[in-house]
Design a protein around this motif. Structure first.
Motif, PDB file in Angstrom:
ATOM      1  N   LEU A  67       0.829  -1.208   0.000  1.00 16.98           N
ATOM      2  CA  LEU A  67       0.000   0.000   0.000  1.00 16.98           C
ATOM      3  C   LEU A  67       0.858   1.251   0.000  1.00 16.98           C
ATOM      4  CD1 LEU A  67      -2.703   1.523   0.316  1.00 16.98           C
ATOM      5  CD2 LEU A  67      -2.401   1.318   2.778  1.00 16.98           C
ATOM      6  N   VAL A  68       1.875   1.273   0.856  1.00 20.27           N
ATOM      7  CA  VAL A  68       2.742   2.443   0.938  1.00 20.27           C
ATOM      8  C   VAL A  68       3.487   2.630  -0.384  1.00 20.27           C
ATOM      9  CG1 VAL A  68       4.692   3.493   2.144  1.00 20.27           C
ATOM     10  CG2 VAL A  68       2.979   2.223   3.433  1.00 20.27           C
ATOM     11  N   ASN A  69       3.999   1.537  -0.947  1.00 17.90           N
ATOM     12  CA  ASN A  69       4.691   1.605  -2.230  1.00 17.90           C
ATOM     13  C   ASN A  69       3.801   2.174  -3.316  1.00 17.90           C
ATOM     14  OD1 ASN A  69       7.399   0.923  -2.906  1.00 17.90           O
ATOM     15  ND2 ASN A  69       7.075  -1.070  -1.969  1.00 17.90           N
ATOM     16  N   HIS A  70       2.545   1.742  -3.305  1.00 14.00           N
ATOM     17  CA  HIS A  70       1.600   2.159  -4.329  1.00 14.00           C
ATOM     18  C   HIS A  70       1.281   3.645  -4.243  1.00 14.00           C
ATOM     19  CE1 HIS A  70      -1.663   1.741  -7.204  1.00 14.00           C
ATOM     20  NE2 HIS A  70      -2.498   2.315  -6.352  1.00 14.00           N
ATOM     21  N   SER A  71       1.230   4.164  -3.045  1.00 17.00           N
ATOM     22  CA  SER A  71       0.759   5.532  -2.848  1.00 17.00           C
ATOM     23  C   SER A  71       1.868   6.550  -2.660  1.00 17.00           C
ATOM     24  CB  SER A  71      -0.181   5.585  -1.639  1.00 17.00           C
ATOM     25  OG  SER A  71       0.490   5.133  -0.473  1.00 17.00           O
ATOM     26  N   ALA A  72       3.126   6.104  -2.544  1.00 20.33           N
ATOM     27  CA  ALA A  72       4.218   7.037  -2.248  1.00 20.33           C
ATOM     28  C   ALA A  72       5.152   7.255  -3.428  1.00 20.33           C
ATOM     29  CB  ALA A  72       5.021   6.534  -1.043  1.00 20.33           C
ATOM     30  N   LYS A  73       4.803   6.763  -4.606  1.00 21.94           N
ATOM     31  CA  LYS A  73       5.670   6.950  -5.773  1.00 21.94           C
ATOM     32  C   LYS A  73       5.849   8.433  -6.074  1.00 21.94           C
ATOM     33  CE  LYS A  73       4.197   2.578  -7.852  1.00 21.94           C
ATOM     34  NZ  LYS A  73       3.498   1.933  -8.977  1.00 21.94           N
ATOM     35  N   PRO A  74       7.042   8.819  -6.575  1.00 16.43           N
ATOM     36  CA  PRO A  74       8.191   8.024  -6.975  1.00 16.43           C
ATOM     37  C   PRO A  74       9.173   7.720  -5.853  1.00 16.43           C
ATOM     38  CG  PRO A  74       8.596  10.282  -7.548  1.00 16.43           C
ATOM     39  CD  PRO A  74       7.222  10.242  -6.936  1.00 16.43           C
ATOM     40  N   LEU A  75       8.881   8.127  -4.623  1.00 18.18           N
ATOM     41  CA  LEU A  75       9.717   7.746  -3.495  1.00 18.18           C
ATOM     42  C   LEU A  75       9.773   6.223  -3.418  1.00 18.18           C
ATOM     43  CD1 LEU A  75      11.158   8.877  -0.866  1.00 18.18           C
ATOM     44  CD2 LEU A  75       9.015   8.361   0.297  1.00 18.18           C
ATOM     45  N   LYS A  76      10.956   5.680  -3.176  1.00 17.96           N
ATOM     46  CA  LYS A  76      11.113   4.226  -3.093  1.00 17.96           C
ATOM     47  C   LYS A  76      10.931   3.773  -1.650  1.00 17.96           C
ATOM     48  CE  LYS A  76      14.105   3.838  -7.125  1.00 17.96           C
ATOM     49  NZ  LYS A  76      15.449   3.457  -7.638  1.00 17.96           N
ATOM     50  N   VAL A  77      10.119   2.743  -1.473  1.00 20.26           N
ATOM     51  CA  VAL A  77       9.800   2.244  -0.138  1.00 20.26           C
ATOM     52  C   VAL A  77      10.244   0.790  -0.050  1.00 20.26           C
ATOM     53  CG1 VAL A  77       7.989   1.853   1.552  1.00 20.26           C
ATOM     54  CG2 VAL A  77       7.826   3.790  -0.019  1.00 20.26           C
ATOM     55  N   CYS A  78      11.051   0.489   0.954  1.00 22.53           N
ATOM     56  CA  CYS A  78      11.555  -0.871   1.154  1.00 22.53           C
ATOM     57  C   CYS A  78      11.245  -1.318   2.580  1.00 22.53           C
ATOM     58  CB  CYS A  78      13.067  -0.943   0.936  1.00 22.53           C
ATOM     59  SG  CYS A  78      13.602  -0.387  -0.687  1.00 22.53           S
ATOM     60  N   LYS A  79      11.398  -2.584   2.798  1.00 24.52           N
ATOM     61  CA  LYS A  79      11.218  -3.111   4.147  1.00 24.52           C
ATOM     62  C   LYS A  79      12.514  -2.915   4.919  1.00 24.52           C
ATOM     63  CE  LYS A  79       9.173  -7.000   6.597  1.00 24.52           C
ATOM     64  NZ  LYS A  79       8.536  -8.339   6.455  1.00 24.52           N
ATOM     65  N   THR A  80      12.428  -2.315   6.081  1.00 25.50           N
ATOM     66  CA  THR A  80      13.619  -2.085   6.888  1.00 25.50           C
ATOM     67  C   THR A  80      14.060  -3.369   7.568  1.00 25.50           C
ATOM     68  OG1 THR A  80      14.584  -0.758   8.662  1.00 25.50           O
ATOM     69  CG2 THR A  80      12.277  -1.394   8.919  1.00 25.50           C
ATOM     70  N   LEU A  81      15.364  -3.492   7.760  1.00 25.04           N
ATOM     71  CA  LEU A  81      15.911  -4.610   8.523  1.00 25.04           C
ATOM     72  C   LEU A  81      16.038  -4.253  10.000  1.00 25.04           C
ATOM     73  CD1 LEU A  81      18.731  -5.766   6.057  1.00 25.04           C
ATOM     74  CD2 LEU A  81      16.431  -6.690   6.324  1.00 25.04           C
ATOM     75  N   LEU A  82      15.765  -2.991  10.326  1.00 14.40           N
ATOM     76  CA  LEU A  82      15.870  -2.525  11.712  1.00 14.40           C
ATOM     77  C   LEU A  82      14.539  -2.724  12.402  1.00 14.40           C
ATOM     78  CD1 LEU A  82      17.847   0.779  11.141  1.00 14.40           C
ATOM     79  CD2 LEU A  82      18.708  -1.297  12.183  1.00 14.40           C
ATOM     80  N   GLN A  83      14.448  -3.743  13.220  1.00 15.33           N
ATOM     81  CA  GLN A  83      13.210  -4.039  13.932  1.00 15.33           C
ATOM     82  C   GLN A  83      13.319  -3.717  15.413  1.00 15.33           C
ATOM     83  OE1 GLN A  83      10.544  -4.744  12.319  1.00 15.33           O
ATOM     84  NE2 GLN A  83      11.542  -5.028  10.345  1.00 15.33           N
ATOM     85  N   GLU A  84      14.556  -3.612  15.908  1.00  9.94           N
ATOM     86  CA  GLU A  84      14.728  -3.352  17.335  1.00  9.94           C
ATOM     87  C   GLU A  84      14.299  -1.948  17.690  1.00  9.94           C
ATOM     88  OE1 GLU A  84      17.692  -6.262  15.836  1.00  9.94           O
ATOM     89  OE2 GLU A  84      17.092  -4.234  15.304  1.00  9.94           O
ATOM     90  N   ASP A  85      13.863  -1.779  18.930  1.00 10.81           N
ATOM     91  CA  ASP A  85      13.484  -0.452  19.423  1.00 10.81           C
ATOM     92  C   ASP A  85      14.740   0.234  19.929  1.00 10.81           C
ATOM     93  OD1 ASP A  85      12.380   1.817  20.387  1.00 10.81           O
ATOM     94  OD2 ASP A  85      11.332   0.890  22.061  1.00 10.81           O
ATOM     95  N   THR A  86      15.285   1.143  19.115  1.00 16.22           N
ATOM     96  CA  THR A  86      16.502   1.861  19.508  1.00 16.22           C
ATOM     97  C   THR A  86      16.219   3.352  19.585  1.00 16.22           C
ATOM     98  OG1 THR A  86      17.149   1.981  17.198  1.00 16.22           O
ATOM     99  CG2 THR A  86      18.023   0.151  18.475  1.00 16.22           C
ATOM    100  N   SER A  87      14.997   3.693  20.013  1.00 21.47           N
ATOM    101  CA  SER A  87      14.584   5.092  19.981  1.00 21.47           C
ATOM    102  C   SER A  87      15.038   5.878  21.212  1.00 21.47           C
ATOM    103  CB  SER A  87      13.056   5.167  19.864  1.00 21.47           C
ATOM    104  OG  SER A  87      12.459   4.519  20.964  1.00 21.47           O
ATOM    105  N   THR A  88      15.641   5.197  22.198  1.00 23.70           N
ATOM    106  CA  THR A  88      16.009   5.913  23.414  1.00 23.70           C
ATOM    107  C   THR A  88      17.458   6.372  23.356  1.00 23.70           C
ATOM    108  OG1 THR A  88      16.432   3.755  24.422  1.00 23.70           O
ATOM    109  CG2 THR A  88      14.290   4.756  24.831  1.00 23.70           C
TER     110      THR A  88
END
Length: 486
Positions: free
Chosen positions: A303-324
């Motif tokens: 859905l994001v890929n479809h609606s955000a063109k031409p910006l390229k959207v990929c799946k991130t490999l960063l799943q850990e919560d490192t926001s602190t």
């Protein structure tokens, strides 16, 4: 928006609706001009010369692009000869850069909470970067008076039965009062009650694990508690006292909100998801961002890929919560800092010593692990890659009352990164955090022609990074954004 808020019951219903849109293969009728670019099958050959072309490792004079791919990059005559050999000599689209301009690889943000932006778009943003979270510098007037005016303005647009819901409020940046025993959170709760707003108010703090509520919201919550929860607070006075001592609601208590906020308010405007995603994409492209990483399953990613063109959207490999606190993650050897300035301000106003360990020690981390990437906390902070680059290179606090001189505003300058290393953190290194790492993040023969034309060459010592802006953004060999002042 941190995961504590992303996946709590309050917004889960919204994501279920997005999932339904994808499963039903809804066809969107509205496509803007930018989105039609990828549909062009006959891409012109382009020859870019002059200025300075930086691949991520070296500086060059010219670049030849064909069908969205970098065919050659190097000195002027060799690249021009290759372009002629391909038979494009007559049709070649030659672009001469200004001598001050500089080409760099397209910026990559490896983890962006895009879905949180979609989930909260009908709420009011109360962070220090303005109502649309697109300012590249914190607001100079970020205080309770600003928040009160923003709430009052927003409240007038809401139907009578809806709650006023906000997010991104940064309590740490509000005026500090060290001379009494009342902390900032107590001030906030009392302030919300003092507003002339006759409806429930719920404001989520920037990290998403605290929600401030006024007495009207608290009363509505109390009436919906189940018997087990009600037994802990036999009357409304005890419940209000609990919330006061608890400084609002905490993460697991958000489930209470799902019971009481009107259902129709949680299901607002899903017809606008496509348009909203396009708006986010355009804002990112204006900032020179060509690729982002999103945490989502395959259907939502589609859905994001479809609606955000031409910006390229990929799946991130960063799943850990490192926001602190930024750390070097041993599993992937990726450090994930955001920016400096706010922590320095908080420590300085409290009288504590500035500690390098808590102030994004870029150089220390990159010496231990060359694989370091930067990203931003969108939607609470703007999609600004140049802002992150500037912080890493200059280490200058943007918000620092009492610190007048430039030298005083610099936090541990010994932790600053060289420009080439910092640029890698938003290009090549950031691309390695994505599933499609080999396609993005660098300019090289055979790679995607995703790049940014900067107004000034940041590698020249006299150029100030905070004065550099994006003149053009190119994706797959096509200019998808051009500044009106370029």
């Amino acid at each position: 928006m941190p995961s504590a808020l992303l996946f709590n019951p309050l917004v889960q219903y919204r994501f279920d609706c997005i999932q339904k849109v994808v499963e039903e293969d809804v066809v969107f009728d509205r496509f803007n001009d930018v989105c039609s670019i990828e549909e062009q099958s006959d891409l012109n050959a382009t020859f870019i010369v002059k200025g300075n072309i930086y691949t991520g490792e070296q500086h060059h004079e010219a670049m030849f692009i064909q069908n969205g791919i970098v065919e050659a990059i190097g000195n002027y005559w060799s690249v021009l000869q290759l372009a002629k050999d391909t038979g494009f000599a007559k049709e070649l689209n030659t672009i001469e850069l200004a001598e001050t301009e500089c080409v760099v690889p397209g910026f990559v943000l490896p983890r962006v909470d895009w879905l949180a932006g979609l989930a909260t778009h009908s709420w009011i943003h109360l962070g220090p970067f303005g109502l649309q979270a697109n300012w590249q510098h914190p607001m100079p007037n970020y205080n309770l008076n600003y928040i009160g005016k923003a709430i009052s303005y927003y409240e007038k647009s809401l139907p009578a039965n809806q709650w006023l819901i906000g997010y991104g409020l940064d309590a740490e940046l509000l005026p500090y009062t060290p001379f009494d025993n009342t902390d900032t959170e107590e001030h906030l709760i009392n302030f919300l009650d003092s507003l002339a707003v006759q409806r429930p108010i719920c404001i989520f703090e920037k990290h998403g694990n605290v929600a401030y509520v006024n007495s009207l919201a608290a009363t509505a919550l109390y009436l919906t508690l189940d018997d087990a929860e009600r037994a802990r607070y036999p009357n409304i006075r005890l419940f209000l006292r609990f919330l006061e001592q608890n400084r609002g609601l905490r993460s697991r208590q958000f489930s209470w909100l799902a019971k009481v906020i009107p259902a129709d308010q949680l299901n607002l405007s899903f017809q606008s998801v496509h348009e909203l995603s396009q708006n986010y994409a355009f804002e990112a492209i204006k900032q020179g961002i060509t690729t982002i990483g999103v945490r989502a399953d395959e259907s939502l990613l589609s859905l994001v890929n479809h609606s955000a063109k031409p910006l390229k959207v990929c799946k991130t490999l960063l799943q850990e919560d490192t926001s602190t606190v930024p750390t070097c993650l041993m599993g992937t050897s990726i450090a994930y800092p955001d920016e400096i300035g706010f922590d320095g301000y908080n420590l300085s106003r409290g009288g504590d010593k500035l500690n390098t360990a808590t102030l994004f020690p870029y150089r220390t981390i990159i010496e231990q692990s060359p694989m370091m990437a930067f990203s931003c906390e969108f939607p609470e902070r703007p999609l600004g890659a140049l802002r992150l680059l500037n912080h890493a290179v200059n280490r200058e606090m943007l918000t620092a009352p009492g610190y007048v001189g430039i030298a005083q505003r610099k936090l541990h300058p010994e932790e600053a990164l060289p420009l080439s290393s910092a640029l890698a953190c938003i290009t090549t290194n950031a691309a390695r955090c994505l599933e499609s790492a080999n396609q993005f993040g660098a300019l090289q023969a055979g790679g995607a022609a995703d790049f940014v034309v900067l107004s000034e060459n940041p590698f020249i010592h006299s150029v100030k990074l905070d004065e550099v802006h994006v003149n053009q953004t190119w994706v797959d060999g096509k200019c998808v954004y051009e500044s009106v002042i370029s």
